[in-house]
Design an enzyme around this catalytic site. Sequence first.
Site, PDB file in Angstrom:
ATOM      1  N   CYS A 130       0.934  -1.008  -0.024  1.00 32.48           N
ATOM      2  CA  CYS A 130       0.120   0.093  -0.003  1.00 32.48           C
ATOM      3  C   CYS A 130       0.961   1.349   0.062  1.00 32.48           C
ATOM      4  O   CYS A 130       1.060   1.891   0.971  1.00 32.48           O
ATOM      5  CB  CYS A 130      -0.985  -0.113   1.280  1.00 32.48           C
ATOM      6  N   THR A 384     -26.178   2.295  11.399  1.00 35.58           N
ATOM      7  CA  THR A 384     -27.099   1.673  10.516  1.00 35.58           C
ATOM      8  C   THR A 384     -28.119   2.929  10.275  1.00 35.58           C
ATOM      9  O   THR A 384     -28.064   3.935  10.994  1.00 35.58           O
ATOM     10  CB  THR A 384     -28.106   0.638  10.844  1.00 35.58           C
ATOM     11  N   TYR A 385     -28.468   3.273   9.031  1.00 33.05           N
ATOM     12  CA  TYR A 385     -29.699   4.365   8.582  1.00 33.05           C
ATOM     13  C   TYR A 385     -30.958   3.561   8.590  1.00 33.05           C
ATOM     14  O   TYR A 385     -31.991   4.469   8.020  1.00 33.05           O
ATOM     15  CB  TYR A 385     -29.082   5.289   7.415  1.00 33.05           C
ATOM     16  N   ASN A 386     -31.059   2.358   8.689  1.00 31.17           N
ATOM     17  CA  ASN A 386     -32.225   1.862   8.444  1.00 31.17           C
ATOM     18  C   ASN A 386     -32.583   1.963   6.812  1.00 31.17           C
ATOM     19  O   ASN A 386     -33.799   2.000   6.732  1.00 31.17           O
ATOM     20  CB  ASN A 386     -33.213   2.331   9.506  1.00 31.17           C
ATOM     21  N   THR A 387     -31.702   1.921   6.206  1.00 32.89           N
ATOM     22  CA  THR A 387     -32.049   2.000   4.433  1.00 32.89           C
ATOM     23  C   THR A 387     -31.546   0.653   3.786  1.00 32.89           C
ATOM     24  O   THR A 387     -30.309   0.505   4.603  1.00 32.89           O
ATOM     25  CB  THR A 387     -31.780   3.473   4.159  1.00 32.89           C
ATOM     26  N   THR A 396     -31.463  -3.773   9.186  1.00 30.72           N
ATOM     27  CA  THR A 396     -30.222  -4.404   8.468  1.00 30.72           C
ATOM     28  C   THR A 396     -29.347  -5.402   9.344  1.00 30.72           C
ATOM     29  O   THR A 396     -27.997  -5.662   8.823  1.00 30.72           O
ATOM     30  CB  THR A 396     -29.230  -3.254   7.694  1.00 30.72           C
ATOM     31  N   GLU A 461     -23.167   3.064   1.029  1.00 29.42           N
ATOM     32  CA  GLU A 461     -23.498   2.149   1.646  1.00 29.42           C
ATOM     33  C   GLU A 461     -22.417   1.116   1.205  1.00 29.42           C
ATOM     34  O   GLU A 461     -21.983   0.256   2.219  1.00 29.42           O
ATOM     35  CB  GLU A 461     -24.831   1.453   0.884  1.00 29.42           C
TER      36      GLU A 461
END
Length: 490
Positions: A130, A384-387, A396, A461
């Site tokens: 790297c 999480t954004y619950n999407t 999720t 995401e």
Amino acid sequence: MKHATAATETIENDSFTVTDVFKICTRCERLSKKDFGVRIPRPLGNGPSRFIPEKEILQVSKVDPRTQSIFEDAFAALGRLDNISLVMGFHPQYLESFLRTQHYLLQMDGPLSLHYRHYIGIMAAARHQCSYLVNLHVNDFLQVGGDSKWLNGLDGAPQKLQALGELNKILAHRPWLLTKAHIEHLLKAEEHSWSLAELIHAVVLLTHYHSLASFTFGCGITPEIHSDGGHTFRPPSLSQYCVCDIANGNGHGHLEERRGNHQVSEVSGEVEVLMERMKQLQECRDEEEASQEEMATRFEREKTESMLVATAEDEECVPSRDVSRHFEDPSYGYKDFSRRGEHVPTFRVQDYSWEDHGYSLVNRLYPDVGQLLDEKFQMAYNLTYNTMAMHKDVDTTMLRRAIWNYIHCMFGIRYDDYDYGEINQLLDRSFKVYIKTMVCSPEKTTKRMYESFWRQFQHSEKVHVNLLLMEARMQAELLYALRAITRYMT
């Protein structure tokens, strides 16, 4: 000069203007007349990532005041805002925790001197070729007074750091092979020996930079314009843009957009299928629970299957001299743990876990670091954004746990209370190839692989997925290292 180029002769002609060669805005034209002859670096990449359109990354900091504030704090502390932080800015809560931990490891009071810390960062990042992270820490190493002779190669560094090479190699590629004998070798090396506190600090740094190399390659992070590999001095050739547009990486945003729209139309329904599977698995859980024997069988099956997942077409990556001089044995890399008849016993989390064992060991020998790491692991795991893509109000948890546990499964780590049959239902083949490559051989990660999984999902995401992969990998390495240290101590 006798042989002046045609371009130079033209410049000396009063009738010449820069706009004769390419379009340029008034401000840049004014500056160019004033500073003509200065070689201005142009970025080689478009923005902080080769995989994510620059405008998406920049919009995040503009919209979110919290992200802007974190960026400002990071710049004040380090004097720079690197591209890793810009991409992590999609998730400001996590970024805050990450920067706090990294700042503590590199700059606050601790067992190791500052130049040792940066040198260990160089060693760890080099193991995965790297160069982005290596170059970052070469500069930091020199700034804190490190000896430039050490940068000629690992054999120019002190014996104490050279002795860390074996631990670095095993942790990066096959942590399940680490034993208490490796620990004993470091702690009983007479005048070159490590103290327990120093070794814990070194282990945390090694695992931090191995996993950060995974994130760097997994998100296609590009070098900053002032860094090696981040610029060229060639003039821009796209007449529809001003120099300043191209210098700021705004060259091909519209192409990315077209590609993205085309992809979405090709894979409609992907998210709905995944959500339906999550629903069905939840219903099956509610109806019946598998026996312990069946759960153990499913783990072994998933572990075996994970070995059949090839990483990035298994292409060979030959490290450059600039990077390979910082580590030994460049041919040593990831190998599945049950190849060639080897049998590695399963690491059962109920026998040695981060929560019950690793956390307290780290905190005892390197105060506050256990707490910082724990917060960072929890943040990545629970974020999480619950999407899911265009869907809202989605739980999720099941998906996040499948990703985390799949990575630990690849490292031979088993959770007795988890049904590994869920992994095949939730993670498809292309996603597994991406996960295994990014976690085990990150230098082989390609843009095509990044684009081939979860094609309907947002880039934010996918960055979230990469945070999960990075933290799960770091915790897996730490578990093996800390267990070996505990065995040595007892």
